[in-house]
Design a protein around this motif. Sequence first.
Motif, PDB file in Angstrom:
ATOM      1  N   GLY A  67       0.622  -0.985   0.068  1.00 33.00           N
ATOM      2  CA  GLY A  67       0.189   0.065  -0.296  1.00 33.00           C
ATOM      3  C   GLY A  67       0.768   1.330   0.190  1.00 33.00           C
ATOM      4  N   GLU A  68       2.039   1.092  -0.469  1.00 35.01           N
ATOM      5  CA  GLU A  68       2.879   2.206  -0.269  1.00 35.01           C
ATOM      6  C   GLU A  68       2.229   3.501  -0.970  1.00 35.01           C
ATOM      7  N   THR A  69       2.062   2.988  -2.248  1.00 34.26           N
ATOM      8  CA  THR A  69       1.398   4.286  -3.245  1.00 34.26           C
ATOM      9  C   THR A  69       0.185   4.905  -2.701  1.00 34.26           C
ATOM     10  N   LEU A  70      -0.630   4.273  -1.781  1.00 37.64           N
ATOM     11  CA  LEU A  70      -1.980   4.720  -1.374  1.00 37.64           C
ATOM     12  C   LEU A  70      -1.908   5.530  -0.367  1.00 37.64           C
ATOM     13  N   PRO A  71      -2.566   6.582  -0.345  1.00 37.48           N
ATOM     14  CA  PRO A  71      -2.535   7.659   0.798  1.00 37.48           C
ATOM     15  C   PRO A  71      -2.999   7.187   2.080  1.00 37.48           C
ATOM     16  N   TRP A  72      -4.178   6.496   2.105  1.00 41.79           N
ATOM     17  CA  TRP A  72      -4.834   6.279   3.210  1.00 41.79           C
ATOM     18  C   TRP A  72      -4.804   4.518   3.250  1.00 41.79           C
ATOM     19  N   LYS A  73      -4.954   3.949   4.320  1.00 38.46           N
ATOM     20  CA  LYS A  73      -4.880   2.284   4.316  1.00 38.46           C
ATOM     21  C   LYS A  73      -5.788   2.143   5.705  1.00 38.46           C
ATOM     22  N   LEU A  74      -7.043   1.299   5.260  1.00 43.66           N
ATOM     23  CA  LEU A  74      -7.726   0.887   6.282  1.00 43.66           C
ATOM     24  C   LEU A  74      -7.367  -0.479   6.725  1.00 43.66           C
ATOM     25  N   VAL A  75      -7.306  -0.953   7.971  1.00 41.98           N
ATOM     26  CA  VAL A  75      -6.915  -2.247   8.464  1.00 41.98           C
ATOM     27  C   VAL A  75      -8.114  -2.848   9.416  1.00 41.98           C
ATOM     28  N   VAL A  76      -8.870  -3.706   9.074  1.00 45.75           N
ATOM     29  CA  VAL A  76     -10.020  -4.057   9.723  1.00 45.75           C
ATOM     30  C   VAL A  76      -9.904  -5.483  10.456  1.00 45.75           C
ATOM     31  N   THR A  77      -9.747  -5.780  11.689  1.00 46.74           N
ATOM     32  CA  THR A  77      -9.333  -7.092  12.385  1.00 46.74           C
ATOM     33  C   THR A  77     -10.741  -7.562  13.006  1.00 46.74           C
ATOM     34  N   TYR A  78     -10.337  -8.825  13.725  1.00 51.07           N
ATOM     35  CA  TYR A  78     -11.587  -9.312  14.363  1.00 51.07           C
ATOM     36  C   TYR A  78     -11.864  -8.930  15.481  1.00 51.07           C
ATOM     37  N   ASP A  79     -10.810  -8.636  16.582  1.00 51.28           N
ATOM     38  CA  ASP A  79     -11.003  -8.279  17.875  1.00 51.28           C
ATOM     39  C   ASP A  79     -10.002  -6.982  18.375  1.00 51.28           C
ATOM     40  N   ASP A  80     -10.315  -6.467  19.485  1.00 51.03           N
ATOM     41  CA  ASP A  80      -9.330  -5.459  19.919  1.00 51.03           C
ATOM     42  C   ASP A  80      -7.925  -5.807  20.309  1.00 51.03           C
ATOM     43  N   SER A  81      -7.743  -6.987  20.738  1.00 49.89           N
ATOM     44  CA  SER A  81      -6.388  -7.328  21.084  1.00 49.89           C
ATOM     45  C   SER A  81      -5.416  -7.405  19.618  1.00 49.89           C
ATOM     46  N   ARG A  82      -6.192  -7.964  18.786  1.00 54.44           N
ATOM     47  CA  ARG A  82      -5.370  -8.059  17.361  1.00 54.44           C
ATOM     48  C   ARG A  82      -5.212  -6.651  16.850  1.00 54.44           C
ATOM     49  N   ALA A  83      -6.178  -5.795  16.936  1.00 57.13           N
ATOM     50  CA  ALA A  83      -5.941  -4.550  16.275  1.00 57.13           C
ATOM     51  C   ALA A  83      -4.926  -3.770  17.170  1.00 57.13           C
ATOM     52  N   LYS A  84      -4.440  -3.852  18.413  1.00 53.31           N
ATOM     53  CA  LYS A  84      -3.512  -3.359  19.142  1.00 53.31           C
ATOM     54  C   LYS A  84      -2.206  -4.047  18.486  1.00 53.31           C
ATOM     55  N   GLU A  85      -2.154  -5.209  18.400  1.00 56.84           N
ATOM     56  CA  GLU A  85      -0.920  -5.827  17.731  1.00 56.84           C
ATOM     57  C   GLU A  85      -0.820  -5.097  16.385  1.00 56.84           C
ATOM     58  N   ILE A  86      -1.743  -5.092  15.689  1.00 59.19           N
ATOM     59  CA  ILE A  86      -1.363  -4.430  14.094  1.00 59.19           C
ATOM     60  C   ILE A  86      -0.981  -3.078  14.381  1.00 59.19           C
ATOM     61  N   TYR A  87      -1.516  -2.414  15.216  1.00 55.70           N
ATOM     62  CA  TYR A  87      -1.224  -0.859  15.420  1.00 55.70           C
ATOM     63  C   TYR A  87       0.314  -0.864  15.675  1.00 55.70           C
ATOM     64  N   GLU A  88       0.785  -1.718  16.857  1.00 52.85           N
ATOM     65  CA  GLU A  88       2.162  -1.418  17.304  1.00 52.85           C
ATOM     66  C   GLU A  88       3.031  -2.063  16.180  1.00 52.85           C
ATOM     67  N   ASP A  89       2.592  -3.045  15.440  1.00 53.06           N
ATOM     68  CA  ASP A  89       3.548  -3.480  14.193  1.00 53.06           C
ATOM     69  C   ASP A  89       3.626  -2.440  13.319  1.00 53.06           C
ATOM     70  N   PHE A  90       2.544  -1.647  13.172  1.00 52.01           N
ATOM     71  CA  PHE A  90       2.549  -0.546  11.994  1.00 52.01           C
ATOM     72  C   PHE A  90       3.547   0.435  12.557  1.00 52.01           C
ATOM     73  N   ARG A  91       3.421   0.738  13.782  1.00 51.12           N
ATOM     74  CA  ARG A  91       4.464   1.971  14.381  1.00 51.12           C
ATOM     75  C   ARG A  91       5.936   1.687  13.916  1.00 51.12           C
ATOM     76  N   CYS A  92       6.275   0.420  13.635  1.00 51.82           N
ATOM     77  CA  CYS A  92       7.875   0.185  13.282  1.00 51.82           C
ATOM     78  C   CYS A  92       7.948   0.705  11.876  1.00 51.82           C
ATOM     79  N   PHE A  93       6.756   1.068  11.151  1.00 51.58           N
ATOM     80  CA  PHE A  93       6.987   1.464   9.690  1.00 51.58           C
ATOM     81  C   PHE A  93       6.673   3.005   9.574  1.00 51.58           C
ATOM     82  N   THR A  94       5.887   3.518  10.465  1.00 47.15           N
ATOM     83  CA  THR A  94       5.244   4.983  10.141  1.00 47.15           C
ATOM     84  C   THR A  94       4.888   5.610  11.580  1.00 47.15           C
ATOM     85  N   ASP A  95       4.907   6.708  11.819  1.00 43.20           N
ATOM     86  CA  ASP A  95       4.255   7.211  13.116  1.00 43.20           C
ATOM     87  C   ASP A  95       2.729   7.667  12.528  1.00 43.20           C
TER      88      ASP A  95
END
Length: 150
Positions: A47-75
């Motif tokens: 999704g590097e060329t896309l300005p906005w990305k929406l990630v939808v997952t199944y529960d809050d704990s997985r959403a927090k994991e994905i959020y933390e992992d994305f923080r390694c790539f961008t603020d």
Amino acid sequence: MSRVFVNSLTELAEYEELNRDLNRGKGQVQISGCMDSQKVHLMWEAGETLPWKLVVTYDDSRAKEIYEDFRCFTDAVWLYPAKDLLFYNADIHGNLITRERLQVLRHLMEDESGVVVTTMDGLMDHLLPLSCMREQVLHLETGQELDLEA
């Protein structure tokens, strides 16, 4: 930092096909067969060329994991929590969830790109269009007088 790991992806025919499908802009693209530890890396690179990305997952704990992992790539990543419908939990958390949700909406209105991570419950929220929200924003300054009637 993310450019270090992209070479292994560009050598895959599936990655080229994925980029071709994304660049066509014909809607959603489904990817399967990827391990959890690879998913955020693949989402970021694809999704590097896309300005906005929406990630939808199944529960809050997985959403927090994905959020933390994305923080390694961008603020420019924000977690949009679902409403807490249980009254006793709502009292414990106070306005924290509301504040987090409003911060995401503010970034959607003000920023040019980013990643929003949420759950299916968060996605099912009924919200006003961002254009309507933009029209209702008040910019206040210290010492400014407001017309309370207006």
